[in-house]
Design an enzyme around this catalytic site. Structure first.
Site, PDB file in Angstrom:
ATOM      1  CE  LYS A  79      -3.941   2.066   2.501  1.00 24.45           C
ATOM      2  NZ  LYS A  79      -4.829   1.974   3.689  1.00 24.45           N
ATOM      3  CB  SER A 160      -8.034   4.080   2.655  1.00 24.06           C
ATOM      4  OG  SER A 160      -7.244   3.386   3.597  1.00 24.06           O
ATOM      5  CB  SER A 184      -8.633   1.529   5.708  1.00 28.99           C
ATOM      6  OG  SER A 184      -9.237   2.786   5.590  1.00 28.99           O
TER       7      SER A 184
END
EC number: 6.3.5.7
Lengths: 494, 501
Positions: A79, A160, A184
C-alpha cells in the site's frame, strides 16, 4: 494446470521450497499480470525490479541449499502509505507526488527481511481517507468485480486499501499490506471477496507509515484466505523501539496454531449491530455465519454493546482531529509539493501549497479536525469524544466477559458503484459503521468472504477479538472460510 | 520573609510591580527530546537534524529518558512534586521553523508540579533578607528551529539544529515584586540548574531564556492585566525589562489607558519593550494529547535513582561552609553561588587538607581568602575565569601549604603566585629554582640588622629617643636587604632586641 497467479501466499511459498516452480517464475507471472491490469488502476508505481531481485535471492538461496526465509518467493503489493526507500511514496496525494523516502517503514522492511518481493505501490484513498478509493489523486481504483446481469457500472473496491483489495481479488498479487484506521482493511476486503485482518493496536509498528490518525492507524495483511493472512501478519508484527505505541511482545505462531475448531469458544452477537435499514441479504448472511460457527463447535450468545451508535460520530471527531495535526507537516517547506509564486510570503505559500496538495476529502477532514480542537469547541467535541471512546472500549470489555469473540457483518452493503456516494460524505462515512468500533477500542478484527449478494457481489463477515487474540480471530475466520466455501472470483474484463 | 518596598512613583501615587517568569532551560543531553540527533551549540546549520526532527512522513517521536531524568532531578532540586504520571500534548501552529506543525509540550499534565526557590536579597548576609518564590510547574517540550534572514536578499533560510532539542519550561508564580527579586530568582535558578547539571545556564548561547510577565497595581489591590515579554536572554535584561515595562504600564494607566494582554519584545539597544502581538491575534494552539506517545509513567526505582544522584545544593552547601568550615557568611555565599566556583574551591580544599595533613576546616579560611581575593583578582586582571585559570586547584593548594608552613611569607607568596600565573609552574619548583624561600636563620638576620643599624645612626638615635614609629622603617630596610625572604616574625623579634640596645 493451475496458473501460478491463482496460488496464494502459502502455496507459492511451499511451491518454491519444493522446487515445483522457481521464485523467478512466480515473480514473472505476477509481473505480467500487473502490467496487463492498468485498467484497474490498482498500482501507483510498479516495481518489477524489486520483485525480481527478491526472487533471485530466493532462487540462489535454494540453489545453495540454504533454508529459505519465511516469505521467500512470495511477491506482494505494498500500500502506498508505507515509506519505501528510494521508491515513490505518495499516500495517493499530489502533496507527496514524486517523494522518494530515504528510509524504509518498519513493516515493509520486515517483509523484505522475510524474503518477500514488491510488485509495486498500491493505490489508496488519499492519506487513507475514504471508503471507496475515489479520493486518490492518481484516479480511483476500479474493482475487478461487476454486478451480474450486464450491469457494467464500475464498482468501488472499498477503501482506503482499495488498490490492495482490487489487486488481490484480480490475482495481480497473492497478498498485500493494508492499513486500517476505521475499517480500511476490512471493508475493502469484504467488497472484493478476500480476507484481511487488522491486528491489535500496537502489534505493527507505525514507523514509516504516513500517519492519518495515530491512535487508530494499524497496518495489517490482506490476502485471499485466512491462512495467508496469518503468514503475512507473522512477518509484519513485532516490537519496534522507534514507535512508542508499539507492543513489546513476542511474535505468536499464528500459522502453526491456526485451527478452525471452535469447540469451547463463545461467540457473541452484538444486538446493537442489527441496524435499521441494513439490507436483508446482509442480515441473512450474518445468520448463516452464526450457523457456521455453531457448526464449528462454538456456543453463540447475544451480547450488548450499548454505545455502538456513538462510535461513528466519535470516530469522525477523533480521526480528523489527529489528522489535522498529523498533516500539518505538509507545508511546502522541506519536501513534497511547494506552491510559491514570486513575491509571496510564508503564509501564502502554506495556503497555496495545501490548497493544491490536498484533495477535497483531506481538506474536509483537516477542517473538521481543526474545528473540533479549537478553543471553545474542544470540550464539546474532542473531550466528549475521548470519553465516549473509553465507554465504547468498556462495552467490549464487558461483552468479552460473556464471550471470546464477536461476529458481525463487515459492511452494511456490498460494493457500491463509483460516484454513487462520493457526493454525500455522510453516506460514505456510514460504510464504516461496523468496523469503526473495534478500531476505537484497538481490537483485532478481520473480514472474511462469506457469500454473494443477489447481484453476485461479495459480502464479508467480521470477527472481532479480545486484545492480542489474533489467534482466536483467525481461527473463527478459518471456521467460516471452511464452511462458506467461497470460490467466486471476478471474471476478467480488464 | 520580607515584603518588597520597591515602588514606582507615579503621578497618582505609588505602584507595586508583580512579576512572574517562565524560564526555558535547554536540558543538558547528548540527544534531542524525541530523536537521536545531537545538540551541540554552534554546529553547521542543519547538520544535527534527524528524519524525525525534519518531520518526514511517517516519522515518530520516542522520548529520550535522559531528558526526562534531568527534568525530574531539577524538580527534586526545587522541592517540587514529581508527577509519576504525565503526558505530552501537541501545541499546533504553523511556522517555518516548526517542521511538525506542532510542538510537543505538556499542557494538561506536566512532569513536575509545585515547588519553590529561596532567594536572598542581601549581598552581605544571605540569611538576612530571604524570600520564597513559588514554582508553578516544570514541563518538558521541544525547541523550534531558527530562521536565518541574512543569507539571501529575498528569502529566509531555516536551520533545524535546535528543532526538537529538549527544553524545560520552569514557570514561577507571580511572586516577585521588584527587578532585584526577578534578577535574584533567575540567578538562583540558574545556579541550581548548574549544580544539578540539567542545564548549562548559558544565556548568551540561548540555552536559558526568560519570558517576563509583568503587571502593576496600587499596593494591595487586585492583580492588574499582565504583558509577557518574550525571550529575554540575560539577568540584567530581565531586570531592565521589568523596570521599563512596569514604568510603561504606569504611564499608560495614569494617562487613562488600559493595559492590553499581549506579547512584547525587549529591545536592549533602545531600552524599550515593543508589542509583538495582542491577545486578539493570539494563536489558537489546539492543544490535545499527542497520540504518538504513551503517557509517561515513572516508577519508584527511577525516582530513587534521580534523587540519589542529586548533588549538595547551593543553600545546603552555603550553610555547611559557614557552620562546618567556619567561613564568613559572605564568603560562603560567594563560593557557593556558582557550581563551578564551589567545585574549584572544594578541590583546593581537599588537596590543601591532604598535603598539609590537616582537617578541611583548618585550611578553609586561608583557601577561601586566597581564592576570592588573590585568584579572582588575578583572573579579573587576565580576563579569565576559573575554567581557564592558569593555576589549578592542586597548584593553589601547594602554594597555600608553603605559606602555611612558613616557607613563604605573605609577600613572597604573592610573588610566587605571580610567577605561577605567568609560567604555569608549580610553587615548589619556583621556590626551589629562584631561591625564594623565606629564612628564619637568626644569625643571618642579626648580621643584616647590625649592618642596617650601623648605616642609619640618625634614625637609631631618634628611635631610642622615643620615636618608636621608626620601627617600621627598620623592618622595611631589613626586609629589603634580605630581598623579602626573611621571616617577618623573626625580623620583628630580633629588631626589637637590637634596637633596645
Amino acid at each position: 494446470m493451475t496458473e501460478i497467479t491463482d496460488l496464494g501466499v502459502a502455496a507459492l511459498r511451499d511451491g518454491v521450497r519444493a522446487g515445483t516452480f522457481s521464485a523467478r517464475e512466480v515473480a514473472d507471472a505476477f509481473i505480467v499480470k500487473v502490467s496487463k491490469a492498468k485498467a484497474l488502476n490498482a498500482f501507483i508505481v510498479e516495481t518489477p525490479e524489486h520483485a525480481l531481485a527478491a526472487a533471485a535471492a530466493a532462487d540462489e538461496a535454494l540453489a545453495r541449499g540454504e533454508a529459505l526465509k519465511p516469505l521467500a518467493g512470495v511477491p506482494i503489493g505494498m500500500k502506498d502509505l508505507f515509506a519505501t526507500k528510494g521508491v515513490q511514496t505518495t499516500a495517493a496525494s499530489h502533496m507527496l507526488e514524486g517523494f522518494k523516502p530515504v528510509y524504509e517503514s518498519t513493516v515493509s522492511q520486515k517483509l523484505w527481511d522475510a524474503g518477500a518481493g514488491m510488485l509495486g505501490k498500491l493505490n489508496l484513498d488519499q492519506f487513507a481517507m475514504g471508503s471507496s478509493n475515489e479520493t486518490s489523486y492518481f484516479g480511483n481504483v476500479i474493482s475487478p468485480w461487476r454486478r451480474g446481469g450486464g450491469d457494467n457500472a464500475p464498482l468501488a473496491p472499498g477503501g482506503s486499501s482499495g488498490g490492495s483489495s482490487a489487486a488481490i481479488s484480480a490475482r495481480l498479487v497473492p497478498g498485500a499490506t493494508g492499513t486500517d484506521t476505521g475499517g480500511s482493511i476490512r471493508q475493502p476486503a469484504a467488497f472484493t471477496g478476500i480476507s484481511g485482518i487488522k491486528p491489535t493496536y500496537g502489534r505493527c509498528s507505525r514507523w514509516g507509515v504516513v500517519a492519518f490518525a495515530s491512535s487508530l492507524d494499524q497496518a495489517g495483511p490482506m490476502a485471499r484466505d485466512v491462512k495467508d493472512c496469518a503468514i503475512l501478519l507473522e512477518n509484519m508484527v513485532g516490537f519496534d523501539p522507534k514507535d512508542s505505541t508499539s507492543l513489546n511482545l513476542p511474535v505468536p505462531k499464528w500459522e502453526e496454531l491456526l485451527s478452525g475448531d471452535l469447540k469451547g469458544k463463545k461467540i457473541g452477537i452484538p444486538k446493537e449491530y442489527r441496524l435499521d435499514g441494513t439490507p436483508e441479504e446482509i442480515l441473512k448472511l450474518w445468520d448463516q455465519g452464526i450457523a457456521w460457527v455453531k457448526d464449528a463447535g462454538a456456543e453463540v450468545v447475544e451480547v450488548s454493546l450499548p454505545h455502538t451508535k456513538y462510535a461513528l460520530p466519535t470516530y469522525y471527531i477523533i480521526a480528523p482531529a489527529e489528522a489535522s495535526s498529523n498533516l500539518a507537516r505538509y507545508d511546502g517547506v522541506r519536501y513534497g509539493l511547494r506552491e510559491l509564486a514570486d513575491g509571496q510570503n510564508l503564509q501564502e505559500m502554506y495556503a497555496a501549497t495545501r490548497a493544491a496538495g490536498f484533495g477535497p476529502e483531506v481538506q474536509r477532514r483537516i477542517l473538521i479536525g481543526t474545528y473540533v480542537l479549537s478553543a471553545g469547541f474542544y470540550d464539546a467535541y474532542f473531550t466528549q469524544a475521548s470519553k465516549v471512546r473509553t465507554l465504547i472500549a468498556q462495552d467490549f470489555e464487558n461483552a468479552f466477559t460473556l464471550c471470546d469473540l464477536l461476529l458481525t457483518p463487515t459492511a452494511p452493503s456490498a460494493a457500491f458503484a463509483l460516484g454513487e456516494k462520493s457526493a454525500d460524505p455522510l453516506a460514505m462515512y456510514l460504510n464504516d459503521v461496523f468496523t469503526v468500533p473495534a478500531s476505537l477500542a484497538g481490537l483485532p478484527a478481520m473480514s472474511v468472504p462469506a457469500g454473494l449478494d443477489s447481484a453476485g457481489l461479495p459480502l464479508g463477515l467480521q470477527i472481532i477479538g479480545k486484545p492480542l487474540d489474533e489467534q482466536g480471530v483467525l481461527g473463527a475466520g478459518l471456521a467460516i472460510e471452511q464452511r462458506a466455501g467461497f470460490t467466486a472470483r471476478p471474471e476478467q474484463w480488464w | 520573609m520580607s515584603e518588597s518596598t520597591y515602588r514606582i512613583q507615579g503621578e497618582t501615587g505609588e505602584w507595586e510591580v508583580v512579576i512572574g517568569l517562565e524560564v526555558h532551560a535547554q536540558v543538558t543531553s547528548n540527544a534531542k527530546l524525541f530523536s537521536g540527533a545531537a545538540t551541540a551549540f554552534g554546529a553547521e546549520p542543519n547538520s544535527q537534524v534527524s528524519l524525525i526532527d525534519a518531520a518526514m512522513p511517517g516519522m515518530l517521536p520516542t522520548p529520550n529518558q535522559e531528558c526526562i531524568r534531568q527534568a525530574v532531578r531539577t524538580g527534586m532540586a526545587i522541592g517540587a512534586v514529581i508527577n509519576k504520571w504525565s503526558r505530552f500534548d501537541r501545541k499546533n501552529y504553523f511556522y517555518a521553523d516548526l517542521p511538525q506543525g506542532y510542538q510537543i509540550s505538556q499542557l494538561f499534565h506536566p512532569l513536575v508540579g509545585e515547588g519553590q526557590i529561596e532567594i536572598s536579597l542581601d549581598d552581605k548576609d544571605p540569611e538576612a533578607n530571604v524570600k520564597t518564590i513559588g514554582i508553578e510547574r516544570i514541563h518538558v517540550e521541544q525547541d523550534a528551529g531558527k530562521l536565518m534572514h541574512d543569507q539571501h536578499p529575498t528569502r529566509s533560510y531555516v536551520d533545524l539544529n535546535r528543532a526538537g532539542v529538549a527544553l524545560m519550561e520552569i514557570v514561577s508564580k507571580p511572586d516577585m515584586r521588584s527587578p532585584q527579586e526577578a534578577g535574584a530568582y533567575l540567578s538562583k535558578l540558574r545556579a541550581i540548574l548548574r549544580y544539578v547539571g540539567s542545564c548549562d545556564g548559558n544565556m548568551d548561547q540561548g540555552s536559558m531564556r526568560a519570558d517576563v510577565n509583568v503587571s502593576v497595581r496600587k499596593p494591595g489591590a487586585e492583580f492588574g492585566t499582565r504583558t509577557e515579554t518574550k525571550n529575554v536572554n540575560s539577568v540584567r535584561f530581565v531586570m531592565q525589562t521589568v523596570e521599563i515595562e512596569a514604568r510603561r504600564q504606569v504611564e499608560v494607566l495614569e494617562a487613562g489607558g488600559k493595559i492590553v494582554q499581549e506579547t512584547r519584545l525587549f529591545d536592549p539597544d533602545k531600552g524599550e519593550t515593543r508589542s509583538m502581538r495582542s491577545k486578539e491575534d493570539a494563536h489558537d494552539y489546539r492543544y490535545f494529547p499527542d497520540p504518538d506517545l504513551l503517557p509517561l509513567e515513572l516508577d519508584d526505582a527511577f525516582l530513587e535513582e534521580c534523587r540519589a544522584s542529586l548533588p549538595e545544593l547551593p543553600d545546603a552547601k552555603r550553610r555547611r561552609y559557614e557552620q562546618a568550615l567556619g567561613l564568613s557568611a559572605y564568603n560562603a555565599a560567594t563560593l557557593t553561588a556558582d557550581a563551578d566556583t564551589a567545585r574549584w574551591f572544594e578541590a583546593l580544599l581537599a588537596e590543601g587538607a591532604r598535603i598539609q595533613k590537616k582537617g578541611e576546616q583548618e585550611v578553609a579560611r586561608a583557601s577561601a581568602n586566597w581564592l576570592l581575593s588573590d585568584l579572582y583578582g588575578a583572573l579579573n586582571r587576565l580576563n579569565k575565569d576559573l575554567d581557564t585559570s592558569p593555576v589549578s586547584p592542586e597548584q593553589g593548594a601547594e602554594l597555600l601549604a608553603l605559606a602555611a608552613d612558613g616557607t613563604l611569607s605573605g609577600p613572597l607568596a604573592k610573588q610566587v603566585f605571580e610567577i605561577m600565573l605567568e609560567t604555569g609552574d608549580a610553587a615548589g619548583k619556583i621556590v626551589e629554582e629562584r631561591g625564594l624561600k623565606q629564612t628564619s636563620d637568626t644569625g643571618a638576620i642579626e648580621a643584616v640588622i647590625a649592618e642596617i643599624l650601623a648605616k642609619n645612626p640618625g634614625q637609631l638615635e631618634q628611635y631610642r629617643g622615643g620615636k618608636e614609629a621608626l620601627f617600621g622603617f627598620f623592618v622595611g630596610q631589613t626586609m629589603k636587604a634580605m630581598a623579602g625572604k626573611a621571616n617577618p616574625a623573626v625580623v620583628n623579634e630580633l629588631l626589637k632586641k637590637a634596637l633596645a640596645g
